[in-house]
Every structure is written in structure tokens, then in C-alpha cells.
Design a protein around this motif. Structure first.
Motif, short mmCIF file in Angstrom:
data_model
loop_
_atom_site.label_atom_id
_atom_site.label_comp_id
_atom_site.label_asym_id
_atom_site.label_seq_id
_atom_site.Cartn_x
_atom_site.Cartn_y
_atom_site.Cartn_z
N TRP A 38 -34.84 85.02 -6.84
CA TRP A 38 -35.41 83.80 -6.98
C TRP A 38 -35.66 84.12 -8.89
O TRP A 38 -34.59 82.79 -9.29
N ARG A 39 -36.38 84.84 -9.43
CA ARG A 39 -36.45 84.63 -10.80
C ARG A 39 -35.26 84.90 -11.66
O ARG A 39 -34.81 84.39 -12.47
N SER A 40 -34.07 85.84 -11.28
CA SER A 40 -33.17 86.26 -11.72
C SER A 40 -31.92 84.95 -11.32
O SER A 40 -31.09 84.02 -12.05
N TRP A 41 -32.42 84.43 -10.15
CA TRP A 41 -31.52 83.50 -10.18
C TRP A 41 -31.66 82.15 -11.11
O TRP A 41 -30.72 81.57 -11.43
N ASP A 42 -32.85 81.97 -11.38
CA ASP A 42 -33.26 81.08 -11.69
C ASP A 42 -32.46 80.99 -13.76
O ASP A 42 -32.28 80.11 -14.36
N LEU A 43 -32.85 82.50 -14.03
CA LEU A 43 -32.46 82.46 -15.59
C LEU A 43 -31.26 82.54 -15.29
O LEU A 43 -30.52 82.07 -16.47
N MET A 44 -29.86 82.44 -14.05
CA MET A 44 -28.81 82.54 -13.98
C MET A 44 -28.63 81.18 -14.50
O MET A 44 -27.77 80.83 -15.44
N TRP A 45 -29.10 80.64 -13.67
CA TRP A 45 -29.17 79.30 -13.75
C TRP A 45 -28.86 78.40 -15.00
O TRP A 45 -28.80 77.82 -15.66
N GLY A 46 -30.26 78.89 -15.65
CA GLY A 46 -30.27 78.42 -17.14
C GLY A 46 -29.20 78.88 -18.18
O GLY A 46 -28.98 77.82 -19.17
N PHE A 47 -28.96 80.13 -17.96
CA PHE A 47 -27.63 80.55 -18.59
C PHE A 47 -26.33 79.79 -17.87
O PHE A 47 -25.57 79.30 -18.97
N HIS A 48 -26.50 79.22 -16.46
CA HIS A 48 -24.70 78.44 -16.62
C HIS A 48 -24.98 76.82 -16.70
O HIS A 48 -23.88 75.83 -17.62
N ILE A 49 -26.95 76.57 -16.70
CA ILE A 49 -26.59 75.01 -17.57
C ILE A 49 -26.92 75.12 -18.71
O ILE A 49 -27.31 73.29 -19.22
N MET A 50 -26.60 75.84 -20.09
CA MET A 50 -27.23 75.91 -21.11
C MET A 50 -28.97 75.52 -21.45
O MET A 50 -28.84 74.89 -22.50
N ASP A 51 -29.58 75.76 -20.52
CA ASP A 51 -31.34 75.13 -20.57
C ASP A 51 -31.97 76.31 -20.53
O ASP A 51 -32.51 76.66 -18.87
N TRP A 52 -32.25 77.03 -21.86
CA TRP A 52 -32.62 78.56 -21.60
C TRP A 52 -34.98 78.31 -21.60
O TRP A 52 -35.54 79.14 -21.52
N THR A 53 -34.95 76.88 -21.24
CA THR A 53 -36.57 76.74 -21.07
C THR A 53 -36.80 76.35 -19.93
O THR A 53 -37.57 76.92 -19.90
N GLU A 54 -36.91 74.68 -19.76
CA GLU A 54 -37.05 73.80 -18.59
C GLU A 54 -36.22 74.94 -17.69
O GLU A 54 -36.23 74.49 -16.04
N ARG A 55 -34.72 75.09 -17.86
CA ARG A 55 -33.79 75.57 -16.90
C ARG A 55 -33.14 74.25 -15.60
O ARG A 55 -33.87 74.47 -14.30
N ASP A 56 -34.24 72.73 -16.09
CA ASP A 56 -33.64 71.68 -14.81
C ASP A 56 -32.54 70.40 -15.95
O ASP A 56 -32.18 69.55 -14.83
N ASN A 57 -32.34 70.57 -16.62
CA ASN A 57 -31.77 69.31 -17.46
C ASN A 57 -30.11 69.71 -17.71
O ASN A 57 -29.66 70.56 -18.59
N PHE A 98 -25.92 70.56 -25.41
CA PHE A 98 -24.79 71.80 -25.25
C PHE A 98 -24.23 71.93 -24.37
O PHE A 98 -23.16 72.33 -24.70
N LEU A 99 -25.09 71.72 -22.53
CA LEU A 99 -24.07 71.96 -22.22
C LEU A 99 -22.40 71.27 -22.46
O LEU A 99 -21.19 71.45 -22.31
N LYS A 100 -23.22 69.67 -22.63
CA LYS A 100 -21.35 69.26 -22.89
C LYS A 100 -20.72 68.84 -23.75
O LYS A 100 -19.35 69.11 -23.82
N VAL A 101 -21.64 69.30 -25.01
CA VAL A 101 -20.24 70.22 -26.11
C VAL A 101 -19.67 71.11 -26.14
O VAL A 101 -18.32 71.42 -25.73
N PHE A 102 -20.00 72.35 -24.99
CA PHE A 102 -19.82 73.42 -25.22
C PHE A 102 -18.69 72.95 -23.72
O PHE A 102 -17.32 74.48 -23.42
#
Length: 217
Positions: free
Chosen positions: A168-187, A192-196
Motif C-alpha cells: 500500500w505504501r508503494s501504491w501511495d507513493l506512486m499515486w503521489g507521483f501520478h497526481i503530483m501531490d507529494w505531501t498529502e497525496r490526495d489533492n 501542478f497537475l493542471k499545468v503539466f
């Protein structure tokens, strides 16, 4: 001026390429990992029980999401009227279970072997129990491979609300990379996500155009 434009385009393309790579890697990870296993559903045991509601005496105003739960053999009524409420069959608000009771819940309701239990009362940004109402009981347990698994329990209802493993922690890290939210990993509504995303789209379109133009020439 042209040199500045070229350098800007080069470095901008580099950062876009890095994010595209992260999107691709995380997407591949998601595709090869079942979300049920990431959430630890394979550790849960079936939860069927008999509930005798003949003596139920309870009135809850403006209630929603009413549920009947089993907490170590005791029938608990869970409801929400703007806040979470938990009652016994006599209509009395129930107290929290003890930490040792959380160990019993993990032992009875999962295939995991519980080791120790602590109470969590503080919200932390990006915590693996985020989104769950506090307090929680965190039970450290082991699976059959001796891997440490954290089980989070609602001390009022006795429900297992989250199971967290290294997968799960690996998934959570990848999710943070995917949505470009590296702290809360929920937003997923971050700038950043919109611009990129827009820059990646522009880069892809211009790349296709340049490809066909180069073929013609």
C-alpha cells in the motif's frame, strides 16, 4: 533571443518528459497490482453475525447511514447526524474499547497475528490513516510471511477501517507521483497537475506535427 527560446524549450521539454515518465511508471504499477490486495482485503475474514433487534430502543434525529455492527459479540448501532454516533441496543452511547480488545478484533477478524496496539489521536499530513475519523487504534500485526502490517480500528464501532502494508505504501507513493501531490497525496485538483497536463498535451501535439513536417521535407 533564439538561443533563449531553444534553451527554454529544451529544459521545459526535459521536465515534461520526467513527469511523463513518472506517469508511465506509476500507471504500469497500478495496472500490475490489484487494488483489493493493496487495501489488504485478502487478510479480512468474512463478517457474518446474528443481530437480535427486538429490544432495540433508540431514537436518532436527522440520522443517516444507520448500520448494525458486531463489536466483539456486542451489537452496536452506528449512525450519523452531522457527527458519528455509536449506541448499544438500550440506546446508550458506547465507550471506546481497550487497546487489548483491538488485538482480539484483529485476531478474530483477520488472518494476521497481532503484536501490539496503540491509540492515535493526532492527524498528520499524508498519514496512512488519513481520511479516517480519530481516535483510532493502530494494531501492529504480522502476516504469514512475517511482514509487518498496520491495522487501524475504530475504537467505538470495532470496525477495521484500514489495513496498510508495504504494498500500500508503494501504491501511495506512486499515486503521489501520478497526481503530483507529494505531501498529502490526495489533492487531484492541484495547480501542478493542471499545468503539466496542458504542457504535456501541447508537447505531444507539437511533436506529432514536427514528425509529419520532417517526413514531408
Amino acid at each position: 533571443m533564439r538561443k533563449i527560446i531553444r534553451l527554454t524549450h529544451r529544459y521545459l521539454s526535459f521536465f515534461i518528459a520526467v513527469q511523463l515518465l513518472l506517469w508511465t511508471i506509476s500507471g504500469i504499477y497500478f495496472a500490475f497490482n490489484k487494488i483489493e490486495e493493496v487495501r489488504g482485503e485478502q487478510y479480512r475474514l468474512p463478517q457474518n453475525f446474528n443481530a437480535d433487534l427486538n429490544n432495540l430502543s433508540l431514537v436518532i434525529e436527522d440520522a443517516s447511514n444507520i448500520r448494525v455492527l458486531n463489536r466483539l459479540g456486542e451489537t452496536i448501532i452506528s449512525a450519523n447526524n452531522g457527527k458519528n454516533l455509536y449506541f448499544d441496543l438500550s440506546g446508550n452511547i458506547v465507550n471506546k474499547i481497550k487497546l487489548v480488545d483491538s488485538l482480539k478484533i484483529v485476531e478474530q477478524n483477520t488472518t494476521l497475528q497481532p503484536i501490539e496496539s496503540v491509540e492515535i489521536n493526532d492527524n498528520q499530513i499524508g498519514a496512512e490513516y488519513r481520511g479516517r475519523p480519530l481516535p483510532l487504534h493502530k494494531v501492529t500485526a504480522e502476516n504469514s510471511n512475517k511482514e509487518k502490517i498496520n491495522v487501524y480500528i475504530n475504537p467505538y464501532s470495532g470496525e477495521i477501517v484500514a489495513i496498510r502494508s508495504n504494498q500500500w505504501r508503494s501504491w501511495d507513493l506512486m499515486w503521489g507521483f501520478h497526481i503530483m501531490d507529494w505531501t498529502e497525496r490526495d489533492n487531484i485538483d492541484n495547480l501542478f497537475l493542471k499545468v503539466f497536463s496542458i504542457l504535456a498535451l501541447i508537447s505531444s501535439i507539437t511533436g506529432i506535427i514536427l514528425f509529419f513536417r520532417s517526413k514531408r521535407s
